[in-house]
Write a protein that holds these residues in place. Structure first.
Motif, PDB file in Angstrom:
ATOM      1  N   ILE A  71       0.843  -1.207   0.000  1.00 29.92           N
ATOM      2  CA  ILE A  71       0.000   0.000   0.000  1.00 29.92           C
ATOM      3  C   ILE A  71       0.871   1.249   0.000  1.00 29.92           C
ATOM      4  CG2 ILE A  71      -1.650   1.357   1.353  1.00 29.92           C
ATOM      5  CD1 ILE A  71      -2.828  -1.298   2.346  1.00 29.92           C
ATOM      6  N   THR A  72       1.909   1.263   0.847  1.00 26.73           N
ATOM      7  CA  THR A  72       2.764   2.437   0.968  1.00 26.73           C
ATOM      8  C   THR A  72       3.564   2.681  -0.313  1.00 26.73           C
ATOM      9  OG1 THR A  72       2.969   1.929   3.330  1.00 26.73           O
ATOM     10  CG2 THR A  72       4.448   3.582   2.440  1.00 26.73           C
ATOM     11  N   VAL A 113       0.667  10.609   3.322  1.00 25.77           N
ATOM     12  CA  VAL A 113       0.007   9.366   3.729  1.00 25.77           C
ATOM     13  C   VAL A 113       1.054   8.285   3.988  1.00 25.77           C
ATOM     14  CG1 VAL A 113      -1.536   7.508   2.988  1.00 25.77           C
ATOM     15  CG2 VAL A 113      -2.146   9.891   2.536  1.00 25.77           C
ATOM     16  N   ALA A 114       2.057   8.187   3.117  1.00 19.48           N
ATOM     17  CA  ALA A 114       3.096   7.167   3.266  1.00 19.48           C
ATOM     18  C   ALA A 114       3.869   7.355   4.565  1.00 19.48           C
ATOM     19  CB  ALA A 114       4.041   7.209   2.069  1.00 19.48           C
ATOM     20  N   ALA A 125      10.653   1.073   6.507  1.00 17.04           N
ATOM     21  CA  ALA A 125      10.899   2.497   6.239  1.00 17.04           C
ATOM     22  C   ALA A 125      12.194   2.730   5.461  1.00 17.04           C
ATOM     23  CB  ALA A 125      10.893   3.290   7.547  1.00 17.04           C
ATOM     24  N   PRO A 126      13.337   2.152   5.889  1.00 18.00           N
ATOM     25  CA  PRO A 126      14.553   2.318   5.089  1.00 18.00           C
ATOM     26  C   PRO A 126      14.434   1.709   3.694  1.00 18.00           C
ATOM     27  CG  PRO A 126      15.096   1.582   7.301  1.00 18.00           C
ATOM     28  CD  PRO A 126      13.621   1.450   7.153  1.00 18.00           C
ATOM     29  N   LEU A 127      13.758   0.558   3.598  1.00 18.63           N
ATOM     30  CA  LEU A 127      13.595  -0.077   2.292  1.00 18.63           C
ATOM     31  C   LEU A 127      12.814   0.812   1.336  1.00 18.63           C
ATOM     32  CD1 LEU A 127      14.292  -2.747   0.875  1.00 18.63           C
ATOM     33  CD2 LEU A 127      12.061  -3.619   1.586  1.00 18.63           C
ATOM     34  N   LEU A 128      11.804   1.515   1.869  1.00 25.03           N
ATOM     35  CA  LEU A 128      11.013   2.414   1.034  1.00 25.03           C
ATOM     36  C   LEU A 128      11.857   3.563   0.476  1.00 25.03           C
ATOM     37  CD1 LEU A 128       7.713   2.629   3.129  1.00 25.03           C
ATOM     38  CD2 LEU A 128       7.982   1.601   0.866  1.00 25.03           C
ATOM     39  N   ILE A 159      13.409   1.887  -2.540  1.00 27.55           N
ATOM     40  CA  ILE A 159      12.402   1.523  -3.538  1.00 27.55           C
ATOM     41  C   ILE A 159      11.865   2.773  -4.237  1.00 27.55           C
ATOM     42  CG2 ILE A 159      10.072   0.563  -3.836  1.00 27.55           C
ATOM     43  CD1 ILE A 159      10.696  -1.437  -1.664  1.00 27.55           C
ATOM     44  N   SER A 160      11.754   3.871  -3.481  1.00 24.68           N
ATOM     45  CA  SER A 160      11.196   5.104  -4.062  1.00 24.68           C
ATOM     46  C   SER A 160      12.073   5.673  -5.173  1.00 24.68           C
ATOM     47  CB  SER A 160      11.004   6.161  -2.969  1.00 24.68           C
ATOM     48  OG  SER A 160      12.253   6.637  -2.485  1.00 24.68           O
ATOM     49  N   LEU A 161      13.339   5.239  -5.242  1.00 29.19           N
ATOM     50  CA  LEU A 161      14.211   5.690  -6.332  1.00 29.19           C
ATOM     51  C   LEU A 161      13.699   5.227  -7.687  1.00 29.19           C
ATOM     52  CD1 LEU A 161      17.709   4.985  -4.716  1.00 29.19           C
ATOM     53  CD2 LEU A 161      16.557   7.196  -4.944  1.00 29.19           C
TER      54      LEU A 161
END
Length: 350
Positions: free
Chosen positions: A82-83, A94-95, A286-289, A292-294
């Motif tokens: 979802i995030t 929201v994230a 949180a660190p993984l996001l 991933i956001s890259l």
């Protein structure tokens, strides 16, 4: 012994499938945002329940350590997906709030409900205070890891230096989480429980786990697509939506499991599910996001609103104070839930 689904589980799978199809159909038909939001949320809850039962079956004969980690990992899968979709859609508020809300929900609401239900049923309950103390210190380190990039950004602005600090911090937190798993599995601490024979086959559990997680990815895209419209239609803030609603929808399976096993007086397992899930979100998800956001148009970082960091620090403090003696009772559970209610009320009016 039955090695398949019982009637209730068959009904759960059918309900999840129906809700998923209906929610996807309404989204394609451009139905009202609120209707799609409610149905997709219900579908995610049903799917999360199936994921939770499947992981519980896989970990049933593995003892509280492996079972708790399995439940926390796959229990967080829905919220992680979802995030990711929220970040891709540019819903960064929201994230961020969903990360904070997941940690707060597990350390205050779920752990509190577990203490409350378990205490009312069994009286004073005990758990390994060394593992509880380690979890509390790791959560404190997580708050430091989230707080320092936030403090730097507040003092110097959200420039390239703040982003670099966020990226480096994310890598350190991920490494710390992996080290905590190594320590956790290598120590002889934690109550040993008699393994139970699962009533699902491994093939059935894995099949449902894979199918449910794949469906979660599809419905998460539908769910996130309604968020902007729901915020406008219902007049709720993005912070409250992310802090309270998204974590409850994404974590419902592990929440129920944690409370159920506390009722069964398996507090070490319950602590692994609740605090272990919080650690996994803070030090892993949180660190993984961040990395991933890259791969998306919007870069997620560890710069959180100050009030969220303060709420996390308060949650970790009271959790550490309650867990330090290795005992729990129903009043301590009520105290944790009271703090969660105060935090949720504050974000409703934020």
């Amino acid at each position: 012994m039955n090695r398949g689904l019982n009637r209730f589980e068959q009904a759960s799978v059918a309900v999840a499938a129906i809700l998923s199809v209906v929610a996807s159909g309404l989204a394609l038909a451009d139905a009202p945002n609120t209707a799609v939001f409610v149905l997709s949320a219900a579908a995610l809850v049903a799917l999360a329940w199936i994921v939770g039962v499947a992981t519980e079956q896989l970990g049933e004969s593995s003892g509280p350590k492996v079972g708790g980690v399995l439940n926390a990992t796959f229990g967080n899968a829905a919220e992680l997906i979802i995030t990711i979709f929220a970040i891709r859609a540019g819903q960064l508020e929201v994230a961020t709030a969903s990360i904070t809300g997941s940690i707060l929900g597990n350390t205050l609401l779920v752990l509190g409900a577990s203490f409350l239900v378990g205490g009312l049923r069994n009286g004073v309950q005990t758990f390994d205070r060394r593992i509880a103390g380690m979890n509390a210190s790791m959560l404190a380190l997580a708050v430091i890891g989230l707080g320092l990039p936030t403090a730097f950004a507040a003092a110097r602005g959200t420039g390239s230096d703040a982003q670099t600090i966020s990226d480096v911090t994310a890598a350190i937190l991920l490494g710390l989480y992996l080290l905590s798993l190594v320590y956790y599995f290598r120590t002889g601490t934690g109550a040993s429980s008699h393994p139970q024979v699962p009533h699902w086959t491994v093939r059935l559990a894995m099949g449902l786990l894979v199918a449910s997680t794949g469906t979660v990815a599809v419905i998460s895209d539908v769910f996130v697509g309604t968020l902007e419209g729901v915020i406008a239609d219902l007049g709720i803030t993005a912070a409250f939506l992310g802090l309270v609603i998204v974590p409850i929808v994404g974590n419902i399976a592990e929440n129920i499991v944690g409370i159920k096993i506390a009722y069964q007086n398996k507090m070490d397992f319950s602590m692994v599910v609740s605090l272990g899930s919080s650690l996994q979100v803070a030090l892993g998800v949180a660190p993984l996001l961040v990395f991933i956001s890259l791969l998306t148009p919007h870069h997620f970082d560890l710069v959180f609103p100050t009030i969220q960091v303060i709420a996390l620090a308060a949650a970790v403090t009271i959790t550490a104070l309650i867990a330090v003696d290795g005992e729990s009772n129903w009043l301590e559970g009520a105290q944790l839930m009271a703090v969660y209610a105060i935090v949720a009320t504050s974000f409703w009016y934020l």
